[in-house]
Design a protein around this motif. Sequence first.
Motif, PDB file in Angstrom:
ATOM      1  N   THR A   1      10.061  34.110   4.348  1.00 39.07           N
ATOM      2  CA  THR A   1       9.733  34.212   5.771  1.00 39.07           C
ATOM      3  C   THR A   1       9.518  32.860   6.424  1.00 39.07           C
ATOM      4  OG1 THR A   1       7.411  34.497   5.127  1.00 39.07           O
ATOM      5  CG2 THR A   1       8.692  36.498   5.550  1.00 39.07           C
ATOM      6  N   ALA A   2       9.497  31.784   5.630  1.00 42.24           N
ATOM      7  CA  ALA A   2       9.265  30.443   6.164  1.00 42.24           C
ATOM      8  C   ALA A   2      10.512  29.921   6.872  1.00 42.24           C
ATOM      9  CB  ALA A   2       8.851  29.500   5.036  1.00 42.24           C
TER      10      ALA A   2
ATOM     11  N   LEU B   1       9.102  24.372   2.964  1.00 39.61           N
ATOM     12  CA  LEU B   1       9.886  23.486   2.102  1.00 39.61           C
ATOM     13  C   LEU B   1      10.941  24.246   1.305  1.00 39.61           C
ATOM     14  CD1 LEU B   1       6.976  21.209   0.858  1.00 39.61           C
ATOM     15  CD2 LEU B   1       8.811  20.570   2.451  1.00 39.61           C
ATOM     16  N   ALA B   2      10.644  25.466   0.877  1.00 41.30           N
ATOM     17  CA  ALA B   2      11.591  26.221   0.045  1.00 41.30           C
ATOM     18  C   ALA B   2      12.915  26.467   0.767  1.00 41.30           C
ATOM     19  CB  ALA B   2      10.965  27.527  -0.424  1.00 41.30           C
ATOM     20  N   PRO B   3      12.929  27.054   1.968  1.00 45.84           N
ATOM     21  CA  PRO B   3      14.215  27.220   2.649  1.00 45.84           C
ATOM     22  C   PRO B   3      14.857  25.894   3.030  1.00 45.84           C
ATOM     23  CG  PRO B   3      12.416  27.873   4.092  1.00 45.84           C
ATOM     24  CD  PRO B   3      11.829  27.679   2.731  1.00 45.84           C
TER      25      PRO B   3
ATOM     26  N   PRO C   1      14.892   7.814  10.740  1.00 47.82           N
ATOM     27  CA  PRO C   1      13.636   7.672   9.983  1.00 47.82           C
ATOM     28  C   PRO C   1      12.594   6.881  10.748  1.00 47.82           C
ATOM     29  CG  PRO C   1      15.284   6.148   9.158  1.00 47.82           C
ATOM     30  CD  PRO C   1      15.994   7.015  10.165  1.00 47.82           C
ATOM     31  N   GLY C   2      11.390   6.916  10.215  1.00 45.18           N
ATOM     32  CA  GLY C   2      10.282   6.201  10.839  1.00 45.18           C
ATOM     33  C   GLY C   2       9.573   6.992  11.914  1.00 45.18           C
ATOM     34  N   ARG C   3       9.887   8.274  12.022  1.00 48.85           N
ATOM     35  CA  ARG C   3       9.271   9.102  13.054  1.00 48.85           C
ATOM     36  C   ARG C   3       7.955   9.716  12.574  1.00 48.85           C
ATOM     37  NH1 ARG C   3      12.889  13.651  14.026  1.00 48.85           N
ATOM     38  NH2 ARG C   3      14.119  13.001  12.205  1.00 48.85           N
ATOM     39  N   VAL C   4       7.059   9.952  13.517  1.00 46.30           N
ATOM     40  CA  VAL C   4       5.839  10.717  13.296  1.00 46.30           C
ATOM     41  C   VAL C   4       6.004  12.030  14.043  1.00 46.30           C
ATOM     42  CG1 VAL C   4       3.340  10.837  13.632  1.00 46.30           C
ATOM     43  CG2 VAL C   4       4.427   8.642  13.058  1.00 46.30           C
ATOM     44  N   VAL C   5       5.925  13.140  13.314  1.00 43.15           N
ATOM     45  CA  VAL C   5       6.209  14.460  13.877  1.00 43.15           C
ATOM     46  C   VAL C   5       4.920  15.282  13.915  1.00 43.15           C
ATOM     47  CG1 VAL C   5       7.406  16.645  13.452  1.00 43.15           C
ATOM     48  CG2 VAL C   5       8.625  14.469  13.218  1.00 43.15           C
ATOM     49  N   ASP C   6       4.669  15.881  15.083  1.00 43.64           N
ATOM     50  CA  ASP C   6       3.440  16.652  15.297  1.00 43.64           C
ATOM     51  C   ASP C   6       3.656  18.161  15.245  1.00 43.64           C
ATOM     52  OD1 ASP C   6       1.990  14.275  15.724  1.00 43.64           O
ATOM     53  OD2 ASP C   6       2.565  14.222  17.838  1.00 43.64           O
ATOM     54  N   ASP C   7       4.842  18.609  14.902  1.00 36.85           N
ATOM     55  CA  ASP C   7       5.078  20.050  14.771  1.00 36.85           C
ATOM     56  C   ASP C   7       4.166  20.637  13.704  1.00 36.85           C
ATOM     57  OD1 ASP C   7       7.407  18.837  15.990  1.00 36.85           O
ATOM     58  OD2 ASP C   7       8.437  20.740  15.690  1.00 36.85           O
ATOM     59  N   PHE C   8       3.738  21.869  13.905  1.00 34.02           N
ATOM     60  CA  PHE C   8       2.999  22.569  12.864  1.00 34.02           C
ATOM     61  C   PHE C   8       3.970  22.991  11.770  1.00 34.02           C
ATOM     62  CE2 PHE C   8      -0.184  22.961  16.197  1.00 34.02           C
ATOM     63  CZ  PHE C   8      -1.363  22.782  15.476  1.00 34.02           C
ATOM     64  N   VAL C   9       3.655  22.577  10.558  1.00 36.78           N
ATOM     65  CA  VAL C   9       4.485  22.872   9.393  1.00 36.78           C
ATOM     66  C   VAL C   9       3.614  23.533   8.345  1.00 36.78           C
ATOM     67  CG1 VAL C   9       5.796  21.846   7.504  1.00 36.78           C
ATOM     68  CG2 VAL C   9       6.062  20.953   9.827  1.00 36.78           C
TER      69      VAL C   9
END
Length: 530
Positions: free
Chosen positions: A349-350, A332-334, A319-327
């Motif tokens: 499809t997500a 969230l559903a899968p 925990p405590g991470r900052v993530v720059d991936d495109f989300v």
Amino acid sequence: MYRIVSFALATVIGCVALSCSAAERPNIVMAFADDWGKYASAYATLQPGGPSDVISTPHFDAIASEGILFTRAYVSAPSCTPCRSSLLSGQHFWRCGRASILQGAIWDFSNPAYPLILEQSGYRIGHTYKVWSPGSPADAPHGAKRTSFNEHGRKFNGFSQNAMKAKDPEAGKVALLDEVRNNVRSFLDADGDGAVDGDAPFCYWFGPTNCHRKWIAGSGKTLWGIDPEDLKGKLPPYLPDVDVVREDFADYLGEAQAFDASLGVILEELRRIGQLDNTILVVSGDHGIPGVTRGKCNLYDLGTSVPLAIRWPQGIKHPGRVVDDFVSLPDLAPTFLEAAGERVPEAMTAKSLLNIFASEQGGQVDPTRDAVFTGRERHVAKARQGNKPYPQRAIRTDQYLYIINFEPERWPMGDAAGFGRADGPMPSLELLRENTFSAFGDLDASPTKAWVVMHRDQDPTAFDFAVGKRPRFELYDIQADPHCMVNLATDVNHRVTREVLHERLMSKLKQTGDPRVSDDVVFERSPFTD
């Protein structure tokens, strides 16, 4: 057909796919604020100089610091119902049939919905305030009225209206948070014995609408101490930096702080019943600020970029991470289904976030998450002649935003006198401020809208940014031009970039069955234009 979560990812979270015991399966709480864009003090630390500088969101910040803070979370569509349709069904909004639009939306149960799947697998589900609407049946993907927990009231949805009319506004704030507590407790621990009701894991949605207009002018300062003057120089350059606009924005940020206060209640209640650490707690919003240029109903970042923090001590190992991936929020559903050990329907499809949960990295974790796809069809039904939509699709990468406006002859925010309607006087300032449907119906009524329209002769540039027609193609270099002020679509120096992005966007639309690029554009006819 179903996708099955990999054994490796399932064991990371301590729950082997499809064979979880009730004790191993995590609870899921979705705290989803209507119309809350990417404004939180946690983001001010990362990107100072904007409106987040003046907001205080200690509970959101705590959730982020104890989990993951995402910097590039986007909605599928910057419109309430389509966004929620995509999130709940785990797919692009354009795949959701009648649930792809706002007014006139129908949930016909042909789409998967993660809460209903979880309920069938043994979860207890419930919701407070708004899940899925406008649409029929209201809140259908989360059990509709059958699983509603609102018996202690809905006044929190009008937070500033109710707090400001109290004799003591501070006492009014406390009373509204008590309503939240009682509604939440009625689902989690109705008998008040300090333990969660029942033996099943739970899936709960908390969706207040207070960040949606209308709110009370001056409430940001009165209730939360947010001084509009502190926003000088911090608003996007396409917005007039004038008193009324700054106050409007400050009042909006006040509502975001009220939502944050409600998060504190949720944290307290989960902790009280001993369920906080085995709960996936997700906090986000359904699109950007309403009634403001380029916000809600627009594919610029002000409309599509949203806050996202996820806390789950038993599943997020670092925990405590900052993530720059495109989300994209449909992811969230899968994620929820896989975390619960459930099969993921092929229609979703997500892409699950479990690999990001399991990673030790911050920054860019998954190199395949290098873009998101967004779009829009119909919002307000009568915004333009014939109940037609303003169809758009876009791809957003690290450096570029590329938008296709499929019907550029239409007015993007809807029609008004002299703008798609017969010439005549523009509505009064009061109507523009109070009645969304009086003109430019896809831009919510607001003090900002009223100022921009009433000052169109004095500040035609601000008016054009707000409601003016747009070319078929838009291309912006986000790194050099973060506010998308200069369209590069016709710049010969960016021709190759445009072609590459166009091909990638169109390929995605065709691959995922978007009717907008098919031979039968259903969005342009009945029942979508009824």
